[in-house]
Write a protein that holds these residues in place. Structure first.
Motif, short mmCIF file in Angstrom:
data_model
loop_
_atom_site.label_atom_id
_atom_site.label_comp_id
_atom_site.label_asym_id
_atom_site.label_seq_id
_atom_site.Cartn_x
_atom_site.Cartn_y
_atom_site.Cartn_z
N ASN A 6 0.84 -1.19 0.00
CA ASN A 6 0.00 0.00 0.00
C ASN A 6 0.88 1.25 0.00
O ASN A 6 1.85 1.34 0.74
N ASP A 36 3.86 1.87 2.95
CA ASP A 36 3.33 1.79 4.31
C ASP A 36 3.94 0.57 5.00
O ASP A 36 4.02 -0.51 4.42
N GLY A 37 4.34 0.78 6.24
CA GLY A 37 4.82 -0.34 7.04
C GLY A 37 6.26 -0.75 6.78
O GLY A 37 6.73 -1.72 7.36
N LEU A 42 8.97 0.38 7.78
CA LEU A 42 9.82 0.41 8.99
C LEU A 42 9.50 -0.72 9.96
O LEU A 42 10.22 -0.91 10.94
N ASP A 43 8.42 -1.46 9.69
CA ASP A 43 8.15 -2.63 10.53
C ASP A 43 9.08 -3.79 10.21
O ASP A 43 9.15 -4.76 10.95
N LYS A 44 9.78 -3.69 9.11
CA LYS A 44 10.70 -4.76 8.72
C LYS A 44 11.96 -4.75 9.57
O LYS A 44 12.27 -3.74 10.21
N LEU A 63 8.82 -11.76 14.03
CA LEU A 63 9.86 -10.74 13.98
C LEU A 63 9.59 -9.80 15.14
O LEU A 63 8.45 -9.35 15.32
N ASN A 103 9.51 -6.42 16.76
CA ASN A 103 9.55 -5.04 16.30
C ASN A 103 9.79 -4.13 17.50
O ASN A 103 8.93 -3.97 18.37
N ARG A 140 10.18 -0.89 17.68
CA ARG A 140 9.37 0.33 17.74
C ARG A 140 8.07 0.09 18.49
O ARG A 140 7.61 0.92 19.24
N MET A 174 5.66 -9.55 15.40
CA MET A 174 4.83 -9.35 14.23
C MET A 174 5.03 -10.50 13.26
O MET A 174 6.02 -11.20 13.32
N LEU A 213 5.03 -10.47 9.13
CA LEU A 213 4.89 -9.74 7.87
C LEU A 213 4.71 -10.74 6.72
O LEU A 213 5.14 -11.89 6.81
N ASN A 270 0.54 -7.67 6.10
CA ASN A 270 1.29 -7.68 7.35
C ASN A 270 0.33 -7.82 8.52
O ASN A 270 -0.70 -7.16 8.57
#
Lengths: 766, 766
Positions: free
Chosen positions: A493, A563-564, A566-568, B469, B471, B473, B478, B480, B493
């Motif tokens: 997204n 989007d998202g 930085l969740d990686k 994973l 996260n 932050r 999570m 993904l 995700n």
């Protein structure tokens, strides 16, 4: 395999015969003239491993799609460039032994692709028996001056014996694409005939009714002069040959000349094909081999005059860049707007010979800067011609308006069928709009916009309007479910690049309409009527342009790839153990997808295209953030990074990036050159030199240069065709020189200083 | 096509012959016994459109995968259940005219699938010529009592003539799967022989060396008694028949009995196959057709005793539910832990006859509640047997530990190849863990956990540990890049369901280990050693369980199907115009993906499985939010919604959902019944009645019922095998009655009140 090509500034040279390298060499030593192309297969029979390839530009076949799991919206056919009639073939039996390099002992083998003059030459000695040797010298080319003509000379000189040559000089149209999905043959016979030493074969495709006629004349010269020969015809479906017995004399050369004309019903009426071919052939015969070769050298001289790059003090680099320029010029010459640039050009059949966004994103700058503007213009006209199909494509996917250009195409219809790419990698539409801007800004020629481009821009803008979604919660327009340039992410997204290039398209379309409304209100009114442009529509586009959501991270100050992102788990490629690379060979697809690793420039592609809209610090933050996570597993990746790296003063990084593509095929870096050369990425290498090291930019019709000299080079120079002039830019340790080789003065800025390059003058600049 | 099946409580009936309906009827009237299955093809030649299908459970073929674009990690083979030797075939030529319903006039055609006694019967009159009619009565079954035996009787009675029947009674092993990827035949001949009226064919698969031997005996009866007949053999590769001439007398019945035995090297030594088949056949011949049919009726009586559902005042509903129960019992009988439940059972070859998560998520409850616990247990053992392959699968995808069960499998290896499903739809692992819980809680039998289940739980837990994973932050774990149960979203995700079922698995595994550590410390220690369980690992699992990220929206109070779900344009299915539905036939894939529409229960699947962990208000908020966006384009969708709707008091919605699957195949609702019946979704219909209307739940080993009576029904009753007893629950307007049909008393609660169902007693409850 160790690189085996000999270094030389103007030629690609292979010495010594190695069957293991034949298919790689067949790709590397390919010849082409934008109309036809020929892999470097041998004229004589070769029973070893080989991919026989003769290609005709624009002749394609809708091969039935093969797919594991069908998705609604997939195309039923995949258009493929066709492997066509083999016109180089000579069957040579000398005293009962067939000349076949897989079977006889070969010495003194040397193959040379002469890029300066545009021909392929092979010399070798074949030992037929302990007593019998024959020396061979074979030269061939497809004519740049006469697009429908190919010619070869094949000289045999026996050593230690006189004997009998049984020759069959043939045309073979019974050819199969190696990539046929269901192992089908795509060609049907039309007719074949032999008349004396002349033979002709006409074949047609099983679908679409492409007719392809080849006519050839074989001439034998002995003792340096034409020798009439008795011959008998060999005819079968799709095949025509002439068989002749020729006496070979010890130490004396016998030369077989084979002249061919290739014509298709793309250019001529179907019923006139043979006559047209005979006519072209007659003219070529009149000229003779030497004259044809002279014309060829002259045509290439002209090409080099516009496009050469000289690198001093680094022969490997010199050879690499010339090879790239040579292949680009062999692949696309710009006379025919129905043609485009397949990723493998005429050097193989992978990727179906189709058009990708590579053309607009990577190739256009090369043709813009190294040739008359009509060459680049035709690449734009190609897309305009296909606008109807692009509108059909959008409708097929459920859009109510606008045009979605296909991801992969031959005739404007979508050929690809991976949903994550076919349906979702829609940023390609942005590159096609950007090409209109790039062309117009570079050339100052507004005629394309006026005649065609505005329609392309409007229909692409309408697509974006229909594709975005207004999100009330965020008060912004979004795009869900896309794949960005980085294909190691699918179905994300709000890919920043896609959102950005969509907003940019709307902006450019609106600005163009506004500009014309002011300066040519009548034309504007015509557009309004013809294209049905409404005020509501323009208001809507303005709203989307201003309120497009751009994912951004406050903390790092970078645009978010999606989007998202930085969740990686974020890590640098350098932190990976060697064994994992390349990822696409070592990781499962899901692992690639959920990793942070980037296949090719994505956010950075946006900063490359929209370079002038961002300051250095923004570029630096994003480059520093994304480049370390980039695996460059597309051959189109390093060039964009090289250009940005130069701009940011990261010269070592830029040089490293440049090296990754400069000799990609020559050194068979990816172990896949046997499938064909990476033509579109060759334009990227040019970009790395001229836009990277040369720092060349054109903005608002102004030419800027900010050259740097890579440490490993003594100096380099490149050509730029701009504003009606041709400039030679020389960058040396001692400074920068701009030489205007034409009668047209132009202004430019070098390292920020405005200078005038007067007609036929040389000027020192910094 | 209009529904054509006649309503009847115990039979599926077709009246009148219509060639258009043949393939649908071939699916609907299929017979099976868990070992072999046979579509309702005609015994006599039928030259019209037909899918001849004879299937052997567990005999499969690794067909070479077909895929458009290969992704790393894809399996090279797709295991397919095999269409095998046709054992029903009779070629019948009467006075020179072949009996072929596509060619002769047919009257009085009636086909009946008798579900009570488990046989298929056809009667019809064929008009061979204006003067010659022949009445046919054909009955057949595959024996539930003798798994390797199939038998048929075929009675011909001429009317208005006496004549000659030329009979060829055959076995034909030269069979091709219609879904073969490359149009290959999968069977090779081994041998074929004829001895008098006995014929045998042995074939073997081209790969994996499955051997399949069929032996048949043909008997002719005239005037009600055995009539010896002269015959001649017909032999060719994979084919054996006996040909005989038989005199037919006007008005007198001639009956052809065909007894067959089917054996494979899955059950017997390869070299003993023919002997084993002959032995089984001899026993069947000794018994005779009538006795075999009697055994069949008795076997089905037993099945119905455990699993019948009676619906009063609605014959269509009655027929529908019995058809579903009948097919489930035909498909899987639970004796062989190497077998599982293909989505089409033995009624077609689509989906390769493979195992999906359907088994654990939808089928297990049916078998748990309607049969001895060993039947359900074997479904668990199947997964345990395949644990090694599941570990290999995880390793192949790059995981360093744990097991990832395949999405689609025959032998434990992954067969599917759409990356978004194969690699990403990993929630299937959760359902397999949940099945261990469900079985153990329902039966109270801890032996599966102790012998095998713990290893499955530990390896699945290890997979989740490796797959999540952390996260930083968000301070949460999570996942993904997954695809949830709603396959109209790909590569998302943090799918709430997947995250939740993963956390639940870790929780259940930890709780199980803790419980055993307390009550059986020695066994716990053995597990620790054998499975290498470390304290660190347990700590880590505890941490993940407690800190799994669960997307949740404060404003609406719903769990988010995935990150970013609320960015979509949210709308109800009811707002769509009719023409868009079903979406999967009318929308391109990308449009489906970026829409809010849901294929099947996703968040609600979690609330269904973990029903006891959520209060009614949470369920209601989520149901009210998600159900209106659900298009139910999987046949597995409505049942879960029916169960939840009943719980929430949405009886009309529940009934509506129930109707969507109850007669899915009988009324050919999806226009695809010709491919086979939707076996796994039939278990969902059972679930809608028993867990939905019946409100049946088992938690902590306790049985709860909360029955409601749908308005359209006068009453209904269902069976539950629980705690060693079999209960008949009758729900009528006058109240609920629980009848314990066994000698084992059990406790249960009805509408929240605890009652005792004493042995062989009836008790009124509410």
């Amino acid at each position: 395999m160790k690189p085996y090509v000999k270094q030389d500034p103007w030629s690609i040279i292979e010495e010594g015969f190695d069957p293991q390298k034949q298919e790689i060499s067949e790709s590397l030593f390919s010849i082409g003239n934008g109309h036809t192309g020929q892999r470097a297969n041998s004229e004589e029979t070769y029973s070893g491993s080989s991919l026989q390839g003769s290609y005709m530009a624009g002749v394609y076949y809708p091969d039935k799609t093969r797919v594991g799991w069908w998705k609604n919206g997939y195309p039923e056919y995949f258009a493929k460039v066709l492997n066509a009639t083999n016109w180089i073939g000579l069957k040579l039996i000398i005293d009962g032994t067939e000349l076949d390099l897989a079977k006889v002992e070969v010495t003194d083998f040397r193959r040379e692709l002469n890029m300066k003059e545009g021909f392929l030459k092979r010399t070798f000695t074949a030992k037929l028996s302990p007593e019998k040797r024959v020396h061979i010298k074979a030269v061939r080319f497809v004519s740049m001056a006469r697009k429908e003509i190919g010619a070869l000379s094949y000289e045999l000189t026996p050593e230690g014996f006189s004997g009998q040559l049984e020759l069959e000089s043939y045309l073979d149209g019974d050819i199969k694409n190696t990539d046929a999905n269901y192992d089908e043959k795509f060609w049907d016979p039309v007719n074949q005939s032999v008349n004396g030493m002349r033979a002709s074969v006409t074949v047609k495709t099983k679908k679409l009714d492409f007719h392809y006629c080849t006519v050839k004349e074989t001439e034998i010269h002995q003792n340096g002069s034409y020798t009439p020969i008795e011959s008998t015809p060999v005819l079968r479906d799709k095949y025509a040959g002439v068989r002749a017995d020729i006496a070979l004399k010890d130490g004396e050369a016998t030369t077989i000349y084979k002249y061919t004309a290739h014509v298709t019903n793309r250019d001529h009426a179907k019923e006139a094909l043979q006559a047209k071919a005979e006519q072209a052939l007659e003219a070529a015969l009149q000229a003779g081999f030497k004259q044809l070769q002279k014309e060829q050298a002259e045509a290439w001289e002209t090409k080099w005059l516009d496009s050469d790059i000289v690198i001093e003090g680094d022969t490997a680099a010199q050879q690499g860049i010339r090879f790239n320029i040579f292949q680009l010029n062999q692949t696309y010459t710009g006379e025919d707007a129905r043609l485009n640039i397949g990723p493998k050009g005429f050097t193989g059949e992978k990727y179906g010979g189709s058009t990708y966004w590579d053309t607009e994103a990577y190739c256009l700058p090369f043709y813009l800067a190294t040739a008359d503007s009509r060459i680049a213009r035709n690449l734009l006209v190609y897309r305009w011609n296909q606008l109807g199909k692009a509108k059909e494509n959008a409708a097929k996917l459920g859009f109510t308006k606008g045009a979605l250009y296909p991801m992969v195409t031959m005739n404007g219809e979508e050929s690809h069928n991976e949903w994550e790419i076919t349906f979702e990698e829609i940023h390609r539409n942005g590159a096609i709009a950007y090409a209109v801007y790039q062309y117009t800004d570079y050339t100052g020629d507004t005629s394309y916009i006026e005649e065609a481009g505005i329609e392309v821009l409007v229909e692409i803008s309408r697509f974006w309007e229909d594709r975005v979604l207004y999100n009330k919660r965020r008060g912004a327009y979004m795009m869900l479910g896309v794949t960005g340039p980085n294909e190691y992410e699918n179905n994300v997204n709000n890919n920043w690049y896609t959102n950005r290039i969509a907003a940019w398209t709307l902006s450019y379309t609106l600005d163009t309409l506004t500009a014309w409304k002011e300066k040519q209100p009548e034309l504007f009114t015509t557009w309004q009527k013809q294209l049905g442009i409404t005020d509501d529509e323009l208001t809507k586009w303005g709203d989307i342009r201003s309120n497009m959501y751009e994912p951004y991270d406050e903390e790092t100050g970078v645009f978010l790839q999606q989007d998202g992102f930085l969740d990686k788990e974020l890590m640098a490629v350098s932190e990976l153990e060697e064994k994992h690379l390349p990822l696409n060979q070592n990781w499962s697809w899901d692992r690639i997808l959920r990793s942070c690793f980037i296949k090719q420039a994505d956010v950075l592609q946006g900063l490359h295209f929209l370079n002038h809209e961002y300051d250095d610090e923004t570029k630096r933050r994003n480059f520093d953030f994304y480049e370390p996570m980039t695996v460059h597993e597309s051959s189109l990746s390093p060039c964009v990074h090289a250009v940005l790296a130069c701009e940011l003063g990261y010269e070592a990084k830029a040089y490293d990036m440049y090296l990754r593509t400069a000799r990609l095929d020559l050194d068979n870096y990816n172990n896949d050159t046997e499938d064909g050369c990476h033509i579109t990425s060759m334009a990227g290498t040019w970009m790395a030199v001229v836009q990277g090291f040369g720092g060349m930019r054109v903005r608002n019709g102004e030419l800027h240069l900010n050259p740097v000299l890579p440490e490993n080079w003594d100096g380099y120079s490149f050509k730029i065709v701009f504003g009606g002039a041709r400039l030679l830019i020389r960058v040396a340790k001692s400074g920068i020189t701009v030489i205007n080789e034409t009668n047209q003065s132009v202004e430019l800025s070098v390292n920020g200083s405005r200078i005038t390059a007067s007609a036929n003058q040389e000027v020192k600049a910094g």
